[in-house]
Enzyme design. Sequence first.
Site, PDB file in Angstrom:
ATOM      1  CG  HIS A 223      -2.045   0.897   1.229  1.00 29.07           C
ATOM      2  ND1 HIS A 223      -2.256   1.816   2.236  1.00 29.07           N
ATOM      3  CD2 HIS A 223      -3.053   1.074   0.335  1.00 29.07           C
ATOM      4  CE1 HIS A 223      -3.345   2.504   1.971  1.00 29.07           C
ATOM      5  NE2 HIS A 223      -3.849   2.094   0.832  1.00 29.07           N
ATOM      6  CE  LYS A 225      -1.491   4.929  -1.403  1.00 33.69           C
ATOM      7  NZ  LYS A 225      -2.112   4.369  -0.197  1.00 33.69           N
ATOM      8  CG  ASP A 230      18.456  12.753  -9.235  1.00 30.86           C
ATOM      9  OD1 ASP A 230      18.420  11.756  -9.974  1.00 30.86           O
ATOM     10  OD2 ASP A 230      18.310  13.912  -9.646  1.00 30.86           O
ATOM     11  CG  HIS A 398      -7.666   8.308   0.119  1.00 30.44           C
ATOM     12  ND1 HIS A 398      -6.332   8.269  -0.265  1.00 30.44           N
ATOM     13  CD2 HIS A 398      -8.082   7.012   0.167  1.00 30.44           C
ATOM     14  CE1 HIS A 398      -5.966   7.010  -0.473  1.00 30.44           C
ATOM     15  NE2 HIS A 398      -6.999   6.233  -0.216  1.00 30.44           N
ATOM     16  CE  LYS A 400      -4.262   6.502   2.879  1.00 28.89           C
ATOM     17  NZ  LYS A 400      -5.643   6.165   2.904  1.00 28.89           N
ATOM     18  CG  ASP A 405       0.167  16.393  23.131  1.00 32.00           C
ATOM     19  OD1 ASP A 405      -1.077  16.312  23.169  1.00 32.00           O
ATOM     20  OD2 ASP A 405       0.919  15.693  23.822  1.00 32.00           O
TER      21      ASP A 405
END
Length: 480
Positions: A223, A225, A230, A398, A400, A405
């Site tokens: 999952h 991404k 470089d 979508h 995450k 704090d």
Amino acid sequence: MLLDGGVLAIFSTATVVVHLVGVAHAAHAVMNVRSSQGAIAWSISLITFPWLAIPLYWILGRTKFHGYAETLRSIYAQHYKLIHPIYSELTKFQVAPPDNLAKLQPLAEAFTEIPFTSGNAAELLIDGQQTFEAMLKKIALATNYILFQFYTVNDDQTGNKFKEALIAKAKQGINIYFLYDEIGSKKLSRPYIQSLQQYGIAVSAFNTTQGQGNRLQYNFRNHRKILVVDGEIAFVGGLNIGDEYLGKNPRLSPWRDTHMMLEGPTVQSLQNSFVRDWYWATQKLLEVNWQVKINQETNQTAFILPTGPADQLPACKLFFVELINQAQTHLWIASPYFVPDEATLSALKLAAMRGVDVRILLPNRPDHLFVYLCSFSYYTEMEKIGIKLYRYKNGFMHQKIIVIDQNIAGVGTVNLDSRSFSLNFEVMGFVTEPRFVQSVKKMLEDDLAVCVAVDLDEYDKKPFWFKLAVRVSRLLTPLL
């Protein structure tokens, strides 16, 4: 009559054999399924409905991904002289986290070879347009190589824009490595892949089902991404490559998501994650730039946490539980899916009970009905404890995100569900620099402005059929 009796005997024998196999599988589930609830659910199913439950158990029942860790240990042993200096170089930038996060250090060291480091720069990227523009700009500036890994790559306008950008760099002699998840990218066309390969771009699926004992294990996903350019610039977050991430899917438009761009030692950490996944997929060790280019001006403390079903311990769940336990004033989480396991749910409840402002942002529109329904089953528990739930009204959310704090903020691929915690290969980037943490909190404040606070009595007003669907969804979560 004799034929009928013979058929009956065969059927009776087959039934007995299948039920005995079901009992054997139930014993296996008791010994191996990760939770007692899951073990009970599988055991009852395997004994009661073995014809259906046995093939489902073969596909969905296992929670450990075999061969990945062993493969990495083998390659480390074979190339010790090459790999060990890389880690030694990166550890030069290792620093302790701030005192108020000191309890996270042992876990960070246990779960990743390269924990908190200095010399980083993190830039928050809000939504698809900003993220894709930044990615394409850095791809265009590549002078050596590009590492490109996404769970989903679509053969659509956005996907083709990235394809054209990668091909343009390949024509300039830039080495490009393109890694995708075969389930997440199931709609990726063969001509799309061939057009990349035609220009010398190395393309591979993650190959989840390769290796002994993995053939039927379609329940695991990569999952992650990640984009690395470089060895100097990296991206990580919630966005895949597709038109829907620009809000072009009418059912889920506009699309709300978050990514971040990184410089410094965290780039090598993300690169390390990619190189491991690439080796698993292709059995080839990449030659990349491991020299750290630090950002002295920003000099943020950060670290990368890659997790997955090949981990010896449930690293993702354990780290998130400890992270939640560190909250003293604020704990804000944004996730498209809310199906926490008992440990995470207990940590959230304890945080609220000690006076922490616990806010959880969820989408109002479902893209997966099962997990959407399941989230309603927690309403009563949340109300009793004082946890605030919000539904994002302006399209589909979508992202995450987690903010603790004023101390630490995380951006990455982990959803607040058992799949991310146990079955997916995931990655999160955590930053402790106060200005970055504040920018993430400000972003969530803007999101809250277009959210509606959930009336936790709402569930009681739902019709019976809806409540039944919610409870069935909750009961089935251990099976996944």
